[in-house]
Motif scaffolding. Structure first.
Motif, PDB file in Angstrom:
ATOM      1  N   ARG A  82       6.146   1.826  -0.795  1.00 19.80           N
ATOM      2  CA  ARG A  82       5.034   0.887  -0.648  1.00 19.80           C
ATOM      3  C   ARG A  82       5.501  -0.340   0.123  1.00 19.80           C
ATOM      4  O   ARG A  82       6.502  -0.964  -0.255  1.00 19.80           O
ATOM      5  CB  ARG A  82       4.485   0.445  -2.010  1.00 19.80           C
ATOM      6  CG  ARG A  82       3.748   1.528  -2.762  1.00 19.80           C
ATOM      7  CD  ARG A  82       3.058   0.981  -3.990  1.00 19.80           C
ATOM      8  NE  ARG A  82       3.953   0.280  -4.900  1.00 19.80           N
ATOM      9  CZ  ARG A  82       3.610  -0.105  -6.132  1.00 19.80           C
ATOM     10  NH1 ARG A  82       2.385   0.122  -6.570  1.00 19.80           N
ATOM     11  NH2 ARG A  82       4.478  -0.729  -6.908  1.00 19.80           N
ATOM     12  N   VAL A  83       4.806  -0.644   1.212  1.00 16.81           N
ATOM     13  CA  VAL A  83       5.018  -1.881   1.970  1.00 16.81           C
ATOM     14  C   VAL A  83       3.650  -2.389   2.411  1.00 16.81           C
ATOM     15  O   VAL A  83       2.627  -1.732   2.214  1.00 16.81           O
ATOM     16  CB  VAL A  83       5.929  -1.666   3.196  1.00 16.81           C
ATOM     17  CG1 VAL A  83       7.318  -1.209   2.786  1.00 16.81           C
ATOM     18  CG2 VAL A  83       5.302  -0.676   4.189  1.00 16.81           C
ATOM     19  N   ARG A  84       3.622  -3.566   3.037  1.00 18.72           N
ATOM     20  CA  ARG A  84       2.379  -4.151   3.510  1.00 18.72           C
ATOM     21  C   ARG A  84       2.028  -3.620   4.900  1.00 18.72           C
ATOM     22  O   ARG A  84       2.873  -3.080   5.616  1.00 18.72           O
ATOM     23  CB  ARG A  84       2.498  -5.676   3.540  1.00 18.72           C
ATOM     24  CG  ARG A  84       2.759  -6.282   2.162  1.00 18.72           C
ATOM     25  CD  ARG A  84       3.048  -7.775   2.254  1.00 18.72           C
ATOM     26  NE  ARG A  84       3.221  -8.370   0.931  1.00 18.72           N
ATOM     27  CZ  ARG A  84       4.383  -8.440   0.275  1.00 18.72           C
ATOM     28  NH1 ARG A  84       5.491  -7.952   0.833  1.00 18.72           N
ATOM     29  NH2 ARG A  84       4.447  -8.995  -0.921  1.00 18.72           N
TER      30      ARG A  84
ATOM     31  N   SER B 217       6.793   7.863 -10.183  1.00 16.81           N
ATOM     32  CA  SER B 217       6.492   6.455 -10.424  1.00 16.81           C
ATOM     33  C   SER B 217       7.605   5.566  -9.901  1.00 16.81           C
ATOM     34  O   SER B 217       8.741   6.003  -9.684  1.00 16.81           O
ATOM     35  CB  SER B 217       6.286   6.203 -11.918  1.00 16.81           C
ATOM     36  OG  SER B 217       7.454   6.535 -12.645  1.00 16.81           O
ATOM     37  N   VAL B 218       7.251   4.297  -9.693  1.00 19.71           N
ATOM     38  CA  VAL B 218       8.222   3.278  -9.309  1.00 19.71           C
ATOM     39  C   VAL B 218       8.995   2.870 -10.563  1.00 19.71           C
ATOM     40  O   VAL B 218       8.388   2.625 -11.608  1.00 19.71           O
ATOM     41  CB  VAL B 218       7.514   2.056  -8.701  1.00 19.71           C
ATOM     42  CG1 VAL B 218       8.502   0.930  -8.430  1.00 19.71           C
ATOM     43  CG2 VAL B 218       6.784   2.454  -7.414  1.00 19.71           C
TER      44      VAL B 218
ATOM     45  N   ALA C 272       9.313  -4.432  -1.010  1.00 22.39           N
ATOM     46  CA  ALA C 272       9.100  -2.985  -0.925  1.00 22.39           C
ATOM     47  C   ALA C 272       9.617  -2.303  -2.190  1.00 22.39           C
ATOM     48  O   ALA C 272      10.591  -2.742  -2.794  1.00 22.39           O
ATOM     49  CB  ALA C 272       9.815  -2.423   0.305  1.00 22.39           C
ATOM     50  N   ASP C 273       8.956  -1.221  -2.571  1.00 20.81           N
ATOM     51  CA  ASP C 273       9.479  -0.405  -3.667  1.00 20.81           C
ATOM     52  C   ASP C 273       9.242   1.061  -3.359  1.00 20.81           C
ATOM     53  O   ASP C 273       8.527   1.419  -2.426  1.00 20.81           O
ATOM     54  CB  ASP C 273       8.891  -0.827  -5.020  1.00 20.81           C
ATOM     55  CG  ASP C 273       7.362  -0.888  -5.034  1.00 20.81           C
ATOM     56  OD1 ASP C 273       6.717  -0.124  -4.306  1.00 20.81           O
ATOM     57  OD2 ASP C 273       6.810  -1.713  -5.790  1.00 20.81           O
ATOM     58  N   TRP C 274       9.892   1.917  -4.154  1.00 21.99           N
ATOM     59  CA  TRP C 274       9.896   3.348  -3.842  1.00 21.99           C
ATOM     60  C   TRP C 274       9.908   4.143  -5.150  1.00 21.99           C
ATOM     61  O   TRP C 274      10.643   3.808  -6.079  1.00 21.99           O
ATOM     62  CB  TRP C 274      11.151   3.700  -3.036  1.00 21.99           C
ATOM     63  CG  TRP C 274      10.985   4.823  -2.055  1.00 21.99           C
ATOM     64  CD1 TRP C 274      10.423   6.042  -2.282  1.00 21.99           C
ATOM     65  CD2 TRP C 274      11.392   4.825  -0.676  1.00 21.99           C
ATOM     66  NE1 TRP C 274      10.445   6.818  -1.146  1.00 21.99           N
ATOM     67  CE2 TRP C 274      11.042   6.090  -0.143  1.00 21.99           C
ATOM     68  CE3 TRP C 274      12.043   3.902   0.144  1.00 21.99           C
ATOM     69  CZ2 TRP C 274      11.308   6.441   1.178  1.00 21.99           C
ATOM     70  CZ3 TRP C 274      12.307   4.253   1.456  1.00 21.99           C
ATOM     71  CH2 TRP C 274      11.946   5.512   1.972  1.00 21.99           C
ATOM     72  N   GLU C 275       9.097   5.170  -5.203  1.00 20.70           N
ATOM     73  CA  GLU C 275       9.102   6.058  -6.362  1.00 20.70           C
ATOM     74  C   GLU C 275      10.395   6.876  -6.386  1.00 20.70           C
ATOM     75  O   GLU C 275      11.022   7.111  -5.343  1.00 20.70           O
ATOM     76  CB  GLU C 275       7.878   6.976  -6.317  1.00 20.70           C
ATOM     77  CG  GLU C 275       6.566   6.203  -6.427  1.00 20.70           C
ATOM     78  CD  GLU C 275       5.332   7.044  -6.155  1.00 20.70           C
ATOM     79  OE1 GLU C 275       5.427   8.289  -6.232  1.00 20.70           O
ATOM     80  OE2 GLU C 275       4.272   6.471  -5.864  1.00 20.70           O
ATOM     81  N   THR C 276      10.794   7.309  -7.584  1.00 20.49           N
ATOM     82  CA  THR C 276      12.062   8.023  -7.735  1.00 20.49           C
ATOM     83  C   THR C 276      11.871   9.343  -8.466  1.00 20.49           C
ATOM     84  O   THR C 276      10.854   9.576  -9.124  1.00 20.49           O
ATOM     85  CB  THR C 276      13.086   7.180  -8.516  1.00 20.49           C
ATOM     86  OG1 THR C 276      12.631   7.037  -9.873  1.00 20.49           O
ATOM     87  CG2 THR C 276      13.279   5.814  -7.896  1.00 20.49           C
ATOM     88  N   ASP C 277      12.887  10.190  -8.350  1.00 19.25           N
ATOM     89  CA  ASP C 277      12.927  11.424  -9.136  1.00 19.25           C
ATOM     90  C   ASP C 277      13.491  11.114 -10.522  1.00 19.25           C
ATOM     91  O   ASP C 277      13.865   9.964 -10.816  1.00 19.25           O
ATOM     92  CB  ASP C 277      13.748  12.485  -8.389  1.00 19.25           C
ATOM     93  CG  ASP C 277      15.252  12.308  -8.543  1.00 19.25           C
ATOM     94  OD1 ASP C 277      15.714  11.212  -8.952  1.00 19.25           O
ATOM     95  OD2 ASP C 277      15.989  13.262  -8.246  1.00 19.25           O
TER      96      ASP C 277
ATOM     97  N   HIS D 199       0.858  -1.181   0.000  1.00 24.22           N
ATOM     98  CA  HIS D 199       0.000   0.000   0.000  1.00 24.22           C
ATOM     99  C   HIS D 199       0.892   1.229   0.000  1.00 24.22           C
ATOM    100  O   HIS D 199       1.870   1.289   0.751  1.00 24.22           O
ATOM    101  CB  HIS D 199      -0.898   0.001   1.236  1.00 24.22           C
ATOM    102  CG  HIS D 199      -2.066   0.939   1.177  1.00 24.22           C
ATOM    103  ND1 HIS D 199      -1.942   2.306   1.264  1.00 24.22           N
ATOM    104  CD2 HIS D 199      -3.398   0.692   1.021  1.00 24.22           C
ATOM    105  CE1 HIS D 199      -3.140   2.861   1.194  1.00 24.22           C
ATOM    106  NE2 HIS D 199      -4.048   1.901   1.038  1.00 24.22           N
ATOM    107  N   THR D 200       0.578   2.176  -0.839  1.00 22.44           N
ATOM    108  CA  THR D 200       1.372   3.398  -0.854  1.00 22.44           C
ATOM    109  C   THR D 200       1.282   4.104   0.496  1.00 22.44           C
ATOM    110  O   THR D 200       0.216   4.174   1.106  1.00 22.44           O
ATOM    111  CB  THR D 200       0.916   4.338  -1.986  1.00 22.44           C
ATOM    112  OG1 THR D 200       1.817   5.422  -2.095  1.00 22.44           O
ATOM    113  CG2 THR D 200      -0.486   4.862  -1.753  1.00 22.44           C
ATOM    114  N   LEU D 201       2.412   4.618   0.987  1.00 24.85           N
ATOM    115  CA  LEU D 201       2.477   5.195   2.324  1.00 24.85           C
ATOM    116  C   LEU D 201       2.395   6.716   2.338  1.00 24.85           C
ATOM    117  O   LEU D 201       2.277   7.304   3.420  1.00 24.85           O
ATOM    118  CB  LEU D 201       3.784   4.775   3.015  1.00 24.85           C
ATOM    119  CG  LEU D 201       4.016   3.288   3.242  1.00 24.85           C
ATOM    120  CD1 LEU D 201       5.219   3.084   4.147  1.00 24.85           C
ATOM    121  CD2 LEU D 201       2.777   2.608   3.827  1.00 24.85           C
ATOM    122  N   TYR D 202       2.505   7.349   1.160  1.00 27.45           N
ATOM    123  CA  TYR D 202       2.639   8.805   1.153  1.00 27.45           C
ATOM    124  C   TYR D 202       3.686   9.225   2.194  1.00 27.45           C
ATOM    125  O   TYR D 202       4.767   8.674   2.251  1.00 27.45           O
ATOM    126  CB  TYR D 202       1.281   9.482   1.330  1.00 27.45           C
ATOM    127  CG  TYR D 202       0.502   9.579   0.030  1.00 27.45           C
ATOM    128  CD1 TYR D 202       1.022  10.259  -1.072  1.00 27.45           C
ATOM    129  CD2 TYR D 202      -0.746   8.987  -0.119  1.00 27.45           C
ATOM    130  CE1 TYR D 202       0.337  10.339  -2.272  1.00 27.45           C
ATOM    131  CE2 TYR D 202      -1.444   9.066  -1.320  1.00 27.45           C
ATOM    132  CZ  TYR D 202      -0.897   9.752  -2.391  1.00 27.45           C
ATOM    133  OH  TYR D 202      -1.578   9.831  -3.580  1.00 27.45           O
TER     134      TYR D 202
END
Length: 534
Positions: free
Chosen positions: A243-245, A456-457, A226-231, A94-97
């Motif tokens: 994003r994690v569970r 985006s991831v 886990a994944d993470w959006e980037t610049d 789930h996205t964590l903002y």
């Protein structure tokens, strides 16, 4: 919700609602593993929590339409209640903002422990090639600590300036901004500051924050995938985008509750956790007086202080990691709400008084178990079928020119579902909707129009989705598309009249704010003599 700080901003076989029924387990028996490591499970009463209070909380947030997606309550290191509102489920990230910020802060804590930097180091010292030709005294004075405490000296959030940089060089854009106040003296919620913490970690280690955290924090905690959006330069956004569970959020909170210890080993220094979670600077936010306002209790190192001796990491629309040290309790929540304070209020109203120091009378928490098993978000209202189906099913509609470049739309009704096909300049995009149920799958439709920040991831081309549709009247078919690893959904409303179609997109953020979706209404005409699916 504190809008001033948000401007930047398969089912696993555990029941239809995707819920782990911890209340059905023996008091200390771990549940069947979802991944490499799970927290142990227990009955609420066995750990001194009234299941009635937990049930009251769930009923209260539903009555208030706070739109929770998941809940996990941990007492004395054991999960005593957990639930997911279908189609959300335990195995989904789930996205964590902005709850991402607390993880970025932890990466800085690890780097400090490894003596790669100190919180007193000046920000400009890390980026000699990106600083402006003239460095102002206030920029020169800005420390890592000021990034951590949201006291960089900026008058407003720097994130829009970063995102709008024409060269995609967010570090340079941040350092070019005027610093109107003396750093360390003026609080402004500033996601660009957290981004700079991420950039510092990557500069020092040669790794993204995600890659840096993996062996040091995520692997020991059993956080996988886990994944993470980037610049645009490949630096993790830091202030959002992780994003994690739900259980991963709970583990993270438990680590902080245990002052950095995990399985008898220190992962984070206790001194760092003390500094990160204590009052460092007076925060701002909310509209209520301080004694009723969880945004005015102070700010630490990317953590908020709360009422009732608690602290939290949180993210836009209700992503929470709430830690109550005095109660030995952690609460993890994901949601999409416009009233984050409302969720916290219900925690204090129901969960807090349910926690007893000496335990409560043991009993079978049957009503709580049944409630958690039945959690579900509402399906679109209406009928599964309409006489109009025979006139429109499998018949393509030619769409007039539009900003989305959508050329054709086709709805095909069969076998209790509807397959919606959109054709644009990138090809065909299909979403399968259940009629009276959720159909889960994935899609290559972009989620960017639905999010606060359109980052985006890396390399992600498909997104998990759950969709359902219903006829709200004879000529109106409404689909709900839930992008179930985000906080968001959209309604897609198809209105048929003769051989004409009008299709309207309505993203959940527009529903939440009672505003208009900025995407155009599509208008089309049915193409005759075209075979189904073309």
């Amino acid at each position: 919700m504190t809008l001033n700080r948000r401007n930047f901003l398969y089912q696993l076989g555990l029941g239809v609602a995707g819920v782990g029924l911890v209340s059905a387990l023996p008091a200390t028996l771990p549940a069947a593993p979802l991944r490499s490591f799970q927290l142990p499970r227990s009955l609420p009463e066995a750990q001194g929590i009234s299941s009635v209070g937990l049930l009251d909380f769930v009923n209260a947030v539903e009555t208030a339409n706070l739109n929770l997606h998941s809940l996990m309550v941990v007492r004395r290191g054991m999960v005593v209640a957990e639930g997911w509102w279908a189609p959300y489920a335990p195995a989904l990230k789930h996205t964590l903002y902005s709850l991402s910020k607390s993880f970025t802060s932890s990466a800085i804590g690890l780097a400090v422990a490894e003596k790669r930097l100190t919180v007193e180091d000046k920000v400009v010292s890390f980026f000699p090639n990106e600083v402006p030709a003239t460095i102002s005294p206030t920029l020169a004075a800005m420390r890592v600590k000021d990034l951590l405490t949201m006291s960089t000296g900026h008058d407003k959030d720097s994130t829009p300036s970063l995102r709008n940089d024409p060269d995609g060089n967010w570090v340079k854009a941040f350092l070019a901004l005027p610093v109107e106040h003396e750093p360390g003296t003026f609080f402004v919620y500033n996601s660009g500051a957290t981004y700079m913490l991420s950039a510092i970690v990557q500069k020092l280690t040669g790794q993204t924050v995600l890659d840096y955290l993996k062996p040091r924090l995520f692997d020991p905690l059993g956080i996988e995938g886990a994944d993470w959006e980037t610049d645009p330069k490949g630096i993790d956004t830091g202030g959002w985008g992780l994003r994690v569970r739900t259980e991963d959020i709970a583990k993270f909170g438990q680590l902080y509750l245990q002052k950095g210890m995990w399985n008898g080993k220190p992962l984070l220094p206790a001194a760092w956790i003390a500094d990160a979670t204590k009052f460092q600077i007076q925060s701002k936010g909310g509209s209520r007086p301080k004694e009723e306002n969880d945004w005015l209790q102070g700010y630490g190192y990317q953590f908020w202080r709360c009422r009732n001796g608690a602290f939290r990491g949180d993210g836009a629309y209700g992503q929470f990691c709430i830690v109550l040290p005095e109660k030995d309790t952690v609460i993890a929540i994901t949601s999409e709400t416009g009233n984050m304070q409302g969720i916290l209020d219900e925690v204090w109203n129901h969960i807090l008084p349910a926690i007893q120091p000496e335990g409560v009378a043991a009993k079978a928490p049957v009503p709580l178990k049944q409630k958690l098993a039945a959690l579900a978000l509402p399906l679109p209202t209406g009928r599964a079928m309409s006489p109009t189906v025979a006139k429109v099913s499998g018949k393509p509609y030619q769409i007039a020119d539009n900003a989305l470049n959508i050329k054709k739309v086709l709805l095909a009704f069969q076998n209790g579902s509807c397959v919606c096909t959109l054709q644009d300049d990138q090809g065909e995009h299909r979403v399968v909707c259940g009629l009276g149920s959720w159909k889960q799958g994935d899609t290559d439709l972009s989620t960017a129009p639905l999010k606060l920040v359109p980052t985006s991831v890396p390399k992600e081309t498909r997104t998990k989705i759950a969709a359902s549709g219903a006829w709200s009247d004879e000529n109106t078919f409404t689909m709900t598309w839930r992008f179930i690893e985000t906080a968001h959904y959209e309604n897609v409303i198809c209105r048929f009249s003769g051989d004409e179609l009008k299709l309207e997109f309505q993203k959940s953020l527009a529903v939440l704010t009672n505003s208009k979706d900025n995407r155009p209404v599509l208008e089309g005409k049915q193409l005759a003599a075209v075979s189904q699916g073309k």
